[in-house]
Scaffold this active site. Structure first.
Site, short mmCIF file in Angstrom:
data_model
loop_
_atom_site.label_atom_id
_atom_site.label_comp_id
_atom_site.label_asym_id
_atom_site.label_seq_id
_atom_site.Cartn_x
_atom_site.Cartn_y
_atom_site.Cartn_z
N LYS A 175 5.91 3.55 19.35
CA LYS A 175 6.37 4.39 18.23
C LYS A 175 5.26 4.66 17.24
CE LYS A 175 9.87 4.72 14.59
NZ LYS A 175 11.05 4.08 13.95
N LYS B 142 0.80 -1.23 0.00
CA LYS B 142 0.00 0.00 0.00
C LYS B 142 0.83 1.28 0.00
CE LYS B 142 -4.22 -1.80 2.13
NZ LYS B 142 -5.22 -1.61 3.21
N GLY C 274 -5.23 -0.22 17.70
CA GLY C 274 -4.31 -0.55 16.62
C GLY C 274 -3.62 0.68 16.08
N GLY D 191 -1.85 -0.11 9.15
CA GLY D 191 -2.40 0.54 7.97
C GLY D 191 -3.87 0.86 8.07
N MET D 192 -4.67 -0.10 8.58
CA MET D 192 -6.11 0.16 8.71
C MET D 192 -6.37 1.25 9.73
SD MET D 192 -8.91 -0.68 7.35
CE MET D 192 -10.68 -0.57 7.60
N ASP E 63 -10.64 2.40 2.00
CA ASP E 63 -10.83 2.12 3.43
C ASP E 63 -11.21 3.42 4.14
OD1 ASP E 63 -10.14 -0.59 3.27
OD2 ASP E 63 -8.02 -0.15 3.49
#
Length: 277
Positions: A161, A74, A133, A136-137, A110
């Site tokens: 981080k 991505k 989380g 990426g999502m 998304d």
């Protein structure tokens, strides 16, 4: 017996595709079902690659109409495209390529799927939201929330981080775990927790789900994750990862074909895909 659609493929058939490290059947089954149901002269095929630059050059050279991009491509794919839509530029990640006569533009559906979900569910801008989380999502979800002007957002991620940087970018809070005694109206799982085969794992406790108004899970397999099962048991509003995947896939479908299925056709397609999960 109806005609086998494979016998109808011709020189004018438009090809769409996906690129992933581990190709799945979701997009292939969904798009091809809809092409057949709507009599569209398209074909969809999933691929993987060890040479992303050449794969993207092939999309351009062979006039492939569109391509869904999954991890781990991505971010890397952006350097090979001609234009980046603001939806993808904000989070530096592309999950959709549209080919217009050799000009490749990258999008992130998304991001637009999450904006549609919170708008359709009328989630108030004052809502306290917890995003679990920082991958990426999570980046797509947090960016979409920021663009929609949600300010009371907390990011929970064990990775200091990535979690800290994501929170800092948008002026949100970061925690390594959900603070004791804090209540959130919206819980969003943007991590792989609960994904097959680890289907008994859940990012939030039963009490945290009980305190929430709506639960959103990005995990699509299984459809009924432990988080969703808990929300159902507690009679909470919820959105599954399967729902999110359908929404973002329909954004891609419209970009590629210029049309959308009606509700009965989409319902039939959902059932066809879900039966294979």
């Amino acid at each position: 017996m109806s005609e086998d659609r494979r016998l109808r493929i011709n020189k004018d058939t438009k090809l769409c595709m996906s690129l992933a490290s581990r190709p799945g059947n979701f997009g292939t089954r969904l798009h091809n079902f809809l092409y057949a149901a709507m009599d569209l002269n398209y074909l969809y095929k999933a691929f993987t690659t060890t040479d992303l630059k050449s794969a993207i050059a092939g999309i351009r050279a062979l006039a492939i109409r569109g391509c869904a991009i999954s991890m781990p491509f991505k971010e890397e794919v952006m350097q090979y495209l001609d234009h980046i839509d603001p939806s993808a530029a904000r989070i530096r990640a592309v999950n959709t390529i549209v080919n217009d006569d050799g000009v490749l533009t990258g999008f992130n559906t998304d991001y637009t799927a999450i904006q549609k979900i919170v708008a359709d569910r009328a989630v108030p801008l004052s809502a306290r939201i917890c995003v679990f989380g920082s991958g990426g999502m999570a980046k797509a979800i947090v960016s979409a929330l920021d663009e929609a002007r949600y300010r009371a957002v907390s990011i929970v991620a064990r990775n200091a981080k990535t979690g800290g940087l994501l929170a800092e970018k948008y002026g949100y809070r970061w925690f390594p775990e959900i603070p004791q005694g804090e209540r959130f109206e919206v819980l969003i799982n943007a991590s792989p927790v609960g994904m097959f085969p680890d289907t008994l794992s859940c990012p939030f406790s039963e009490k945290q789900v009980g305190d929430a108004e709506i639960v959103i899970d990005s995990v699509a397999n299984p459809v009924q994750t432990q988080l969703i099962r808990t929300a159902v048991a507690l009679k909470k509003a919820y959105v599954t990862g399967f729902d999110i995947t359908i929404i973002q896939s329909m954004e891609q479908f419209h970009m590629y074909t210029g049309v959308l299925p009606d509700e009965p056709t989409l319902k039939a397609a959902r059932g066809f895909v879900q039966a294979s999960i």
